[in-house]
Design a protein around this motif. Structure first.
Motif, PDB file in Angstrom:
ATOM      1  N   ILE A  13       0.841  -1.204   0.000  1.00 23.78           N
ATOM      2  CA  ILE A  13       0.000   0.000   0.000  1.00 23.78           C
ATOM      3  C   ILE A  13       0.874   1.250   0.000  1.00 23.78           C
ATOM      4  O   ILE A  13       0.633   2.194  -0.759  1.00 23.78           O
ATOM      5  CB  ILE A  13      -0.966   0.003   1.207  1.00 23.78           C
ATOM      6  N   ALA A  14       1.906   1.265   0.835  1.00 28.91           N
ATOM      7  CA  ALA A  14       2.807   2.419   0.900  1.00 28.91           C
ATOM      8  C   ALA A  14       3.501   2.631  -0.441  1.00 28.91           C
ATOM      9  O   ALA A  14       3.691   3.762  -0.890  1.00 28.91           O
ATOM     10  CB  ALA A  14       3.831   2.230   2.026  1.00 28.91           C
ATOM     11  N   TYR A  15       3.868   1.538  -1.087  1.00 26.92           N
ATOM     12  CA  TYR A  15       4.533   1.609  -2.397  1.00 26.92           C
ATOM     13  C   TYR A  15       3.601   2.198  -3.449  1.00 26.92           C
ATOM     14  O   TYR A  15       3.981   3.080  -4.215  1.00 26.92           O
ATOM     15  CB  TYR A  15       5.016   0.215  -2.790  1.00 26.92           C
ATOM     16  N   VAL A  16       2.373   1.735  -3.487  1.00 28.79           N
ATOM     17  CA  VAL A  16       1.439   2.239  -4.494  1.00 28.79           C
ATOM     18  C   VAL A  16       1.062   3.696  -4.202  1.00 28.79           C
ATOM     19  O   VAL A  16       0.757   4.454  -5.124  1.00 28.79           O
ATOM     20  CB  VAL A  16       0.190   1.336  -4.627  1.00 28.79           C
ATOM     21  N   LEU A  17       1.148   4.116  -2.950  1.00 24.74           N
ATOM     22  CA  LEU A  17       0.871   5.511  -2.602  1.00 24.74           C
ATOM     23  C   LEU A  17       2.072   6.411  -2.881  1.00 24.74           C
ATOM     24  O   LEU A  17       2.026   7.609  -2.617  1.00 24.74           O
ATOM     25  CB  LEU A  17       0.473   5.625  -1.127  1.00 24.74           C
ATOM     26  N   ASP A  18       3.136   5.805  -3.402  1.00 26.26           N
ATOM     27  CA  ASP A  18       4.332   6.543  -3.815  1.00 26.26           C
ATOM     28  C   ASP A  18       5.089   7.165  -2.651  1.00 26.26           C
ATOM     29  O   ASP A  18       5.704   8.212  -2.795  1.00 26.26           O
ATOM     30  CB  ASP A  18       3.965   7.613  -4.854  1.00 26.26           C
ATOM     31  N   LEU A  19       5.058   6.507  -1.501  1.00 20.41           N
ATOM     32  CA  LEU A  19       5.876   6.963  -0.389  1.00 20.41           C
ATOM     33  C   LEU A  19       7.342   6.735  -0.726  1.00 20.41           C
ATOM     34  O   LEU A  19       7.666   5.790  -1.445  1.00 20.41           O
ATOM     35  CB  LEU A  19       5.529   6.194   0.892  1.00 20.41           C
ATOM     36  N   PRO A  20       8.227   7.578  -0.197  1.00 14.31           N
ATOM     37  CA  PRO A  20       9.650   7.348  -0.435  1.00 14.31           C
ATOM     38  C   PRO A  20      10.120   6.107   0.319  1.00 14.31           C
ATOM     39  O   PRO A  20       9.391   5.572   1.169  1.00 14.31           O
ATOM     40  CB  PRO A  20      10.308   8.618   0.113  1.00 14.31           C
ATOM     41  N   VAL A  21      11.319   5.661   0.037  1.00 12.21           N
ATOM     42  CA  VAL A  21      11.860   4.448   0.673  1.00 12.21           C
ATOM     43  C   VAL A  21      11.758   4.544   2.194  1.00 12.21           C
ATOM     44  O   VAL A  21      11.314   3.606   2.858  1.00 12.21           O
ATOM     45  CB  VAL A  21      13.318   4.206   0.232  1.00 12.21           C
ATOM     46  N   SER A 122      -7.408 -18.287   4.222  1.00 10.54           N
ATOM     47  CA  SER A 122      -8.121 -17.116   3.692  1.00 10.54           C
ATOM     48  C   SER A 122      -7.366 -15.822   3.994  1.00 10.54           C
ATOM     49  O   SER A 122      -7.363 -14.895   3.179  1.00 10.54           O
ATOM     50  CB  SER A 122      -9.552 -17.053   4.228  1.00 10.54           C
ATOM     51  N   GLU A 123      -6.686 -15.753   5.135  1.00 14.91           N
ATOM     52  CA  GLU A 123      -5.885 -14.554   5.449  1.00 14.91           C
ATOM     53  C   GLU A 123      -4.743 -14.396   4.444  1.00 14.91           C
ATOM     54  O   GLU A 123      -4.519 -13.312   3.910  1.00 14.91           O
ATOM     55  CB  GLU A 123      -5.287 -14.632   6.850  1.00 14.91           C
ATOM     56  N   ASN A 124      -4.031 -15.479   4.202  1.00 16.55           N
ATOM     57  CA  ASN A 124      -2.933 -15.435   3.238  1.00 16.55           C
ATOM     58  C   ASN A 124      -3.439 -15.071   1.845  1.00 16.55           C
ATOM     59  O   ASN A 124      -2.792 -14.308   1.122  1.00 16.55           O
ATOM     60  CB  ASN A 124      -2.181 -16.771   3.207  1.00 16.55           C
ATOM     61  N   LEU A 125      -4.583 -15.605   1.478  1.00 17.73           N
ATOM     62  CA  LEU A 125      -5.166 -15.310   0.172  1.00 17.73           C
ATOM     63  C   LEU A 125      -5.542 -13.831   0.066  1.00 17.73           C
ATOM     64  O   LEU A 125      -5.238 -13.177  -0.941  1.00 17.73           O
ATOM     65  CB  LEU A 125      -6.393 -16.198  -0.073  1.00 17.73           C
ATOM     66  N   VAL A 126      -6.179 -13.299   1.095  1.00 16.36           N
ATOM     67  CA  VAL A 126      -6.563 -11.884   1.098  1.00 16.36           C
ATOM     68  C   VAL A 126      -5.312 -11.006   1.002  1.00 16.36           C
ATOM     69  O   VAL A 126      -5.273 -10.053   0.219  1.00 16.36           O
ATOM     70  CB  VAL A 126      -7.400 -11.533   2.358  1.00 16.36           C
ATOM     71  N   ALA A 127      -4.280 -11.328   1.770  1.00 13.09           N
ATOM     72  CA  ALA A 127      -3.032 -10.555   1.721  1.00 13.09           C
ATOM     73  C   ALA A 127      -2.420 -10.611   0.322  1.00 13.09           C
ATOM     74  O   ALA A 127      -2.003  -9.589  -0.228  1.00 13.09           O
ATOM     75  CB  ALA A 127      -2.044 -11.074   2.767  1.00 13.09           C
ATOM     76  N   PHE A 128      -2.391 -11.802  -0.260  1.00 11.35           N
ATOM     77  CA  PHE A 128      -1.842 -11.988  -1.600  1.00 11.35           C
ATOM     78  C   PHE A 128      -2.622 -11.164  -2.630  1.00 11.35           C
ATOM     79  O   PHE A 128      -2.032 -10.501  -3.496  1.00 11.35           O
ATOM     80  CB  PHE A 128      -1.860 -13.482  -1.963  1.00 11.35           C
ATOM     81  N   VAL A 129      -3.929 -11.181  -2.531  1.00 12.39           N
ATOM     82  CA  VAL A 129      -4.774 -10.440  -3.475  1.00 12.39           C
ATOM     83  C   VAL A 129      -4.562  -8.933  -3.315  1.00 12.39           C
ATOM     84  O   VAL A 129      -4.439  -8.206  -4.313  1.00 12.39           O
ATOM     85  CB  VAL A 129      -6.265 -10.823  -3.299  1.00 12.39           C
ATOM     86  N   ILE A 130      -4.492  -8.450  -2.073  1.00 14.46           N
ATOM     87  CA  ILE A 130      -4.283  -7.012  -1.849  1.00 14.46           C
ATOM     88  C   ILE A 130      -2.936  -6.576  -2.425  1.00 14.46           C
ATOM     89  O   ILE A 130      -2.843  -5.562  -3.107  1.00 14.46           O
ATOM     90  CB  ILE A 130      -4.384  -6.656  -0.354  1.00 14.46           C
ATOM     91  N   VAL A 131      -1.893  -7.360  -2.153  1.00 17.32           N
ATOM     92  CA  VAL A 131      -0.568  -7.030  -2.691  1.00 17.32           C
ATOM     93  C   VAL A 131      -0.615  -7.042  -4.220  1.00 17.32           C
ATOM     94  O   VAL A 131      -0.090  -6.136  -4.875  1.00 17.32           O
ATOM     95  CB  VAL A 131       0.515  -7.991  -2.146  1.00 17.32           C
ATOM     96  N   GLY A 132      -1.278  -8.034  -4.805  1.00 17.20           N
ATOM     97  CA  GLY A 132      -1.409  -8.108  -6.263  1.00 17.20           C
ATOM     98  C   GLY A 132      -2.157  -6.914  -6.835  1.00 17.20           C
ATOM     99  O   GLY A 132      -1.755  -6.353  -7.866  1.00 17.20           O
ATOM    100  N   ILE A 133      -3.227  -6.516  -6.188  1.00 18.10           N
ATOM    101  CA  ILE A 133      -3.986  -5.345  -6.638  1.00 18.10           C
ATOM    102  C   ILE A 133      -3.118  -4.090  -6.560  1.00 18.10           C
ATOM    103  O   ILE A 133      -3.101  -3.276  -7.490  1.00 18.10           O
ATOM    104  CB  ILE A 133      -5.286  -5.175  -5.819  1.00 18.10           C
ATOM    105  N   CYS A 134      -2.381  -3.947  -5.465  1.00 19.80           N
ATOM    106  CA  CYS A 134      -1.488  -2.782  -5.321  1.00 19.80           C
ATOM    107  C   CYS A 134      -0.451  -2.741  -6.431  1.00 19.80           C
ATOM    108  O   CYS A 134      -0.203  -1.687  -7.022  1.00 19.80           O
ATOM    109  CB  CYS A 134      -0.801  -2.800  -3.954  1.00 19.80           C
ATOM    110  N   LEU A 135       0.156  -3.887  -6.720  1.00 20.18           N
ATOM    111  CA  LEU A 135       1.162  -3.931  -7.788  1.00 20.18           C
ATOM    112  C   LEU A 135       0.528  -3.657  -9.151  1.00 20.18           C
ATOM    113  O   LEU A 135       1.131  -3.002 -10.001  1.00 20.18           O
ATOM    114  CB  LEU A 135       1.901  -5.258  -7.774  1.00 20.18           C
ATOM    115  N   GLY A 136      -0.696  -4.143  -9.344  1.00 18.82           N
ATOM    116  CA  GLY A 136      -1.416  -3.866 -10.590  1.00 18.82           C
ATOM    117  C   GLY A 136      -1.718  -2.383 -10.749  1.00 18.82           C
ATOM    118  O   GLY A 136      -1.549  -1.813 -11.828  1.00 18.82           O
TER     119      GLY A 136
END
Length: 160
Positions: A13-21, A122-136
């Protein structure tokens, strides 16, 4: 959500929001703080109780953002990022079946979809999907010229 998944999701989420390193690092560190508070506080705190009360972190975020306390700008920025990580933690927990408190002392909880049970597939799946959406989303922003892949680095000034 487990600490591992909090860290992965918050980083995305921080990455997709363009936060600095530095901002990504601080938000990831803060992403487990509400849970850690339950262990370091001198009295036993209920899990997802007062340590997960969103208004505390939002208030501190806004105070830092508008520099109400007239702090060094670099320190204000660090506090902003830290509070953002805590707020992400609470939002991520709100996706769980048990939710998070709406207000201390009440039974009302915030549940945003009841998508997973903690420590489950289901927790791992939700986390994986959120990370995938952010990267997309990040890929789309880069494609449109609205962002870059590599996060910028902001050298924070001294805290004197």
């Amino acid at each position: 959500m487990t600490w591992r998944n909090h860290r992965f999701v918050t980083a995305a989420i921080a990455y997709v929001l363009d936060l600095p390193v530095e901002g990504i690092i601080v938000t990831v560190i803060a992403s487990t703080f509400p849970d850690k508070l339950e262990f370091i506080f001198p009295v036993k705190l209920k899990h997802r109780g007062i340590s997960h009360f969103w208004a505390i972190y939002l208030g501190l975020f806004l105070m830092a953002h508008f520099n109400v306390l007239k702090l060094n700008p670099s320190l204000s920025l660090l506090i902003e990022w830290f509070m953002l990580g805590c707020l992400f933690h609470i939002l991520e927990d709100a996706l769980s079946k048990s939710g998070v408190i709406f207000f201390p002392g009440t039974l009302k909880k915030i549940k945003l979809g009841e998508l997973y049970a903690t420590r489950s597939f289901s927790e791992n799946l939700v986390a994986f999907v959120i990370v995938g959406i952010c990267l997309g989303i990040k890929a789309w922003l880069v494609h449109k010229g609205l962002a870059v892949w590599k996060p910028k680095v902001v050298m924070l000034k001294d805290f004197s």
